[in-house]
Design a protein around this motif. Structure first.
Motif: not given
Length: 461
Positions: A158-162, A283-288, A307-314
Motif C-alpha cells: 500500500s502507498e500509505h500506512a495507517a 496516516l493517523w486515524g485511518h483504516r483500509f 490503496h484506499a483508506t478512510f478516516e475513523v475515530p482515533t
C-alpha cells in the motif's frame, strides 16, 4: 515539508553508494561471476558481445599464424602441396575456419590435415577455451534472466500506512498483495524502524535500526499470501512508537522499511520485495477499505481499492499518554502498592482498629497515652509495609479481634494489649503517676482490679 532523503525507495531500491574502497576493489574480481550478474543489462550485453568477439579474433589469428609460419599462404593453390588446414590462404579464410569449427557447422571445404600436429594441438585448445567461455557467459546470462527480482514487481504494498484502533489497541497497519495466481511459498514479512538517536554515552547513530514486531511471537509474520493482507503492529510499551502521538508526528523523522520474502513457486528461487514508509506517509486515524467480496462460487479481489483508506475515530494521544490518563482517573491504583488486595486489607484494618479503640476501657485508653494511638500505630505499620514488604499479618489479627462477635471485654483487652506490646515496651516513668504506684511493688497488687492485674502481669513481669 520538502522531499526528504529516503534510505529505501518505494520500489525497494536502497539509496546507498559505497565509496573510497581503496584496495578493496580487487574483491569484486575474486567473485567475477557474481559481479557480472549484478551488473546492469547493458553492461552484461556489452561484455557478452565483446568476449565472444575477442575470443574469435584471437583464435582466428592463431590459425593464420600457423598457416603463415608453414608457408601455406603462398602454396594454397598448389594441388601437390598438403597444407596444415586446407583452403586457408588468408586471414578471412582462417576466421571462417575457426567459426565453422567452433559452431560445428562443418561445411566440408576447410579441414585439418594429418601433416599438421600443431594444428591438432590448437584445435584441442580451441575446444576447451570455447566450452569455458560458453559456460561462463551463457550461465551468467541465464542467471541474469531468471533472477526473481522481476517477480517482486507483482508483489504490491500500500502507498500509505495507517494508525487506528483495532481490537481495542492502537495499531500501525499497512497492506500487502500478490498479483499472480502462483503462490509465494513460506512468505515471511519483517519491519525495521530507521531513526536517528543519541546514546546516553553521547554517540550519535544516524540510521539506528529497531525491530517492529508484526507477529513474530504468535507466528502472524508467516503469511498465506493468496489475497491482500493487512499487516499489523500493535503499539504497546515494547513498541518504539510507545510515545508517538498525532501531535508528535509533525516533528518526528523516521522511516519504516518493510521486507517481504519467500520462495517463488514456479522457479523455487527466493524472492524479496521491499518498500518503505516515511512519517508523512503514515496516516493517523485511518483504516483500509475492504477489497474482498464474495461472488458466485469464488472470492473477488478489487485492486482498485487496494490503496484506499478512510478516516475513523482515533484518540490523538500516544499509548503512553493514554495509560497515564487512565492511572490519574483511577486514584486507588497506586504504583507503590503491588497488590491491591493488601491495600484493601490495610483500609479495612484501619476501620476495625478504630472500633477496637472505642471499645477499650477508659483506663486502658489512658495507658496508651492517646485515644487515637491505635490508628497512628496502624498507619505507621502500613507505611513500613509499603516501603519494605507487606505486613498483612498485623491487620489480619486486628481484624479477627474486631470481627468475631460475642467477644468479652476482658478477652478484647488482653488481645489488644498483646498486639501493642512493642509500642508499649517503654519505661515505667512514661506511665501516669497512679499506674507508677501500681507497678512499683507487689504490696498494692492485691487491690488492683482483675482486668488490670492480668494486664500488669502480662506486661510488667
Amino acid at each position: 515539508r520538502g522531499k526528504r532523503q529516503r534510505f529505501v525507495d518505494k520500489n525497494g531500491r536502497c539509496n546507498v553508494q559505497h565509496g573510497n574502497l581503496g584496495g578493496e576493489t580487487s574483491r569484486y574480481l575474486s567473485d567475477l561471476f557474481t559481479t557480472l550478474v549484478d551488473l546492469k543489462w547493458r553492461w552484461n550485453l556489452f561484455i557478452f558481445i565483446l568476449t565472444y568477439t575477442v575470443a574469435w579474433l584471437f583464435m582466428a589469428s592463431m590459425w593464420w599464424v600457423i598457416a603463415y609460419m608453414r608457408g601455406d599462404l603462398n602454396k594454397a593453390h598448389d594441388d601437390s602441396y598438403t597444407p596444415c588446414v586446407a583452403n586457408v590462404y588468408n586471414f578471412p579464410s582462417a576466421f571462417l575456419f575457426f567459426i565453422e569449427t567452433e559452431a560445428t557447422i562443418g561445411y566440408g571445404y576447410r579441414y585439418i590435415t594429418d601433416k599438421c600436429p600443431e594444428g591438432i594441438i590448437l584445435f584441442l585448445f580451441q575446444s576447451i577455451l570455447g566450452s569455458i567461455v560458453d559456460a561462463f557467459l551463457i550461465g551468467c546470462m541465464f542467471i541474469k534472466m531468471s533472477q526473481p527480482k522481476k517477480r517482486a514487481e507483482t508483489l504490491m504494498f500500500s502507498e500509505h500506512a495507517a494508525i487506528s484502533m483495532r481490537d481495542g489497541k492502537l495499531t500501525l497497519m499497512f497492506r500487502v498483495g500478490n498479483l499472480r495466481n502462483s503462490h509465494m511459498v513460506s512468505a515471511q514479512i519483517r519491519c525495521k524502524l530507521l531513526k536517528s538517536r543519541q546514546t546516553p554515552e553521547g554517540e550519535f547513530l544516524p540510521l539506528d535500526q529497531l525491530e517492529l514486531d508484526v507477529g513474530f511471537s504468535t507466528g502472524a509474520d508467516q503469511l498465506f499470501l493468496v489475497s491482500p493482507l493487512t499487516i499489523c503492529h500493535v503499539i504497546d510499551a515494547k513498541s518504539p512508537f510507545y510515545d508517538l502521538s498525532q501531535r508528535s508526528m509533525q516533528t518526528e523523522q523516521f522511516e519504516i522499511v518493510v521486507i517481504l520474502e519467500g520462495i517463488v513457486e514456479t522457479t523455487g528461487m527466493t524472492c524479496q520485495a521491499r518498500t518503505s514508509y516515511t512519517e508523512d506517509e503514515v496516516l493517523w486515524g485511518h483504516r483500509f477499505f475492504p477489497v474482498i467480496s464474495l461472488e458466485e462460487g469464488f472470492f473477488k479481489v478489487d485492486y482498485s481499492q487496494f490503496h484506499a483508506t478512510f478516516e475513523v475515530p482515533t484518540p490523538p494521544y500516544s499509548v503512553k499518554e493514554q495509560e497515564e490518563m487512565l492511572l490519574m482517573s483511577s486514584p486507588l491504583i497506586a504504583p507503590a502498592v503491588s497488590n491491591s488486595k493488601e491495600r484493601n486489607n490495610s483500609v479495612e484494618c484501619l476501620d476495625g482498629l478504630d472500633e477496637v479503640g472505642t471499645k477499650l476501657p477508659s483506663k486502658l485508653q489512658k495507658i496508651t497515652g492517646r485515644e487515637d494511638f491505635p490508628k497512628k500505630l496502624l498507619r505507621m505499620s502500613s507505611t513500613t509495609s509499603e516501603k519494605a514488604y507487606s505486613m498483612g499479618d498485623l491487620p489480619m489479627k486486628l481484624q479477627r479481634i474486631s470481627s468475631v462477635p460475642g467477644n468479652s471485654e476482658e478477652k478484647l483487652v488482653s488481645k489488644t494489649t498483646k498486639m501493642m506490646s512493642d509500642p508499649m515496651s517503654q519505661s515505667v516513668a512514661d506511665l501516669p503517676p497512679k499506674l507508677q504506684k501500681l507497678s512499683g511493688g507487689g504490696r498494692m497488687e492485691g487491690n488492683l482490679p482483675p482486668k488490670l492485674r492480668k494486664m500488669n502481669s502480662d506486661r510488667f513481669t
